[in-house]
Write an enzyme that holds these catalytic residues in place. Structure first.
Site: not given
Lengths: 218, 218
Positions: B134-136, B190
Site C-alpha cells: 500500500i502507498c509507498i 494500491t
C-alpha cells in the site's frame, strides 16, 4: 454546503490516548458521509504507556502532538473549538478518553471532566447540535449531561454501565455493530471496543452507523 | 479454515512510521474478509518526528512498541515471521515504510531494504503467497522483486514511479480508490496516500479492494 464535524481525540493509542481503529473508523465514516471535519485535542502532557508491556513509563508525551499522528498534522488545541463553527461533535474512545479527557478511569461517576471538554460538550448540547460518542466516551457525555436524562450505551451491562446510571443518565445495552440514538437530546453512542475482543470490521460497522446517523441529524 | 495474513507495520504515524488510516483500513478489510491476521514490526529505534511541526526530534522511539499502538498490544518482532505460517502478506505505507523498512526515502531505486523485510518478501514470493503493498510500500516490493518484472502502482506518474522503473519493475498508474493486480507474480498494490490530499473514504475503498483481492488470491 457540506456538514461540518469537530472530532476530539485523546491522544494516539488505546492505553493512553484515543483508540486508533475507533478514531480512523469515525474519520472514514465522516468522509463517506460527505462531511468536512476538523480535529482537536487538549494540549496537555501525560505519561506514556508501553503498548507491548501495557505498563506506565516515565516518558512524557503531549496529547495534542500524539493525536496529530492520527490527524496527519491537521489538528488544533481544543481551546479553539466552538460549536458555532460546526454542525456536530464526534468523540472516539480509548482509555485516554477516560484518563485525559476526564478522570472516569479512576473516579467513575464522580469523574472530573477536563474543563475544555466539559465546555465543548455543553456548548454543542445547548446549541442542539448532535454529539456522537464512542466506546467509553459516552461516560463523558453522561457525566456532563446526566442530569438532563440523556440515554447512552457502553455496550453490555457492566461496571461502566452501572456507574453511568449514577450520573442520572440512562443506559441502553447495544451490540458492537450497532448504536443507540437519543433523539430528544441528540446523542448517538456506540460501544466499539467496550467489547474488547470485537473484530475490527464490527467496530467499523457500529461506528460507521453512529457517524452517518449523527451527520444526518446535524 | 480462515485464511491467515501477516501484516508488517513500520511504526505508528505517517511521518516516521506506518500511516495510521492505511493500517487500520487494511485491518478492517482483513477482518471483513474473514481472515485471521498477526501483526509484525522490526525491533529498531528511530528518532521520532513531531507530527505538528513535521520536524525531526531527538526523541528515540522503538518501531515495534509504537506499532503496538495500532495492533492493540498484539504484535511480534518481524524476525518471527515465516511465510509457512501464513497465506498472504500485507504491508501498509507511510514514510516509515520508506525510512524504517528500507532506505527508499533517501536512496530511491538504490535503497537498502531492512534485512528481515527483504527476507520476508522473498519468502512469501518464493512460496507463491500473495503480497499486498500500500502507498509507498510497493517500492519495497519493486526493490526486492524488480528483477522478476513485477508490476506495481504508486498512483500517478511521479518521481517515485520513475524510480520504480529503475528497479526493473513495471509501473501502472492507478486512482486512489482502486488497485492493481499482478496475477503472475501475485502482487496487489494500491496508491492510498501517495495521493496526499485524498479523502479518507477513498483511501479505505482502495485498500479494502486490494485486501479483499489478496485474501481471495491466497
Amino acid at each position: 454546503m457540506n456538514k461540518k464535524a469537530a472530532v476530539v481525540l485523546a491522544g494516539c493509542g488505546f492505553k493512553d490516548g484515543a483508540e486508533i481503529t475507533e478514531s480512523v473508523s469515525a474519520l472514514i465514516a465522516l468522509s463517506e458521509a460527505g462531511a468536512d471535519y476538523s480535529i482537536f485535542a487538549p494540549d496537555m502532557n501525560i505519561l506514556a504507556i508501553d503498548h507491548i508491556k501495557l505498563e506506565k513509563t516515565n516518558e512524557e508525551r503531549n496529547v495534542l502532538k500524539e493525536a496529530a499522528r492520527i490527524a496527519r498534522g491537521k489538528i488544533q488545541d481544543i481551546k479553539n473549538l466552538k460549536s458555532a463553527d460546526f454542525d456536530a461533535l464526534v468523540m472516539p474512545g480509548g482509555f485516554g478518553a477516560a484518563t485525559n479527557l476526564c478522570s472516569w478511569g479512576t473516579d467513575g461517576a464522580q469523574a472530573k471532566v477536563h474543563p475544555e471538554v466539559e465546555r465543548v460538550v455543553l456548548d454543542f448540547y445547548k446549541n442542539q447540535k448532535p454529539i456522537c460518542a464512542i466506546c467509553i466516551a459516552p461516560a463523558i457525555v453522561a457525566r456532563v449531561l446526566g442530569a438532563q436524562g440523556v440515554t447512552v450505551t457502553v455496550g453490555a451491562e457492566s461496571e461502566a454501565s452501572r456507574e453511568i446510571l449514577k450520573t442520572g443518565a440512562l443506559h441502553e445495552t447495544c451490540p458492537v455493530d450497532d448504536f443507540v440514538t437519543d433523539r430528544e437530546h441528540r446523542i448517538v453512542t456506540t460501544p466499539a471496543y467496550m467489547y474488547s475482543e470485537a473484530k475490527r470490521h464490527e467496530i467499523f460497522k457500529g461506528i460507521r452507523g453512529a457517524v452517518l446517523e449523527t451527520v444526518e441529524m446535524a
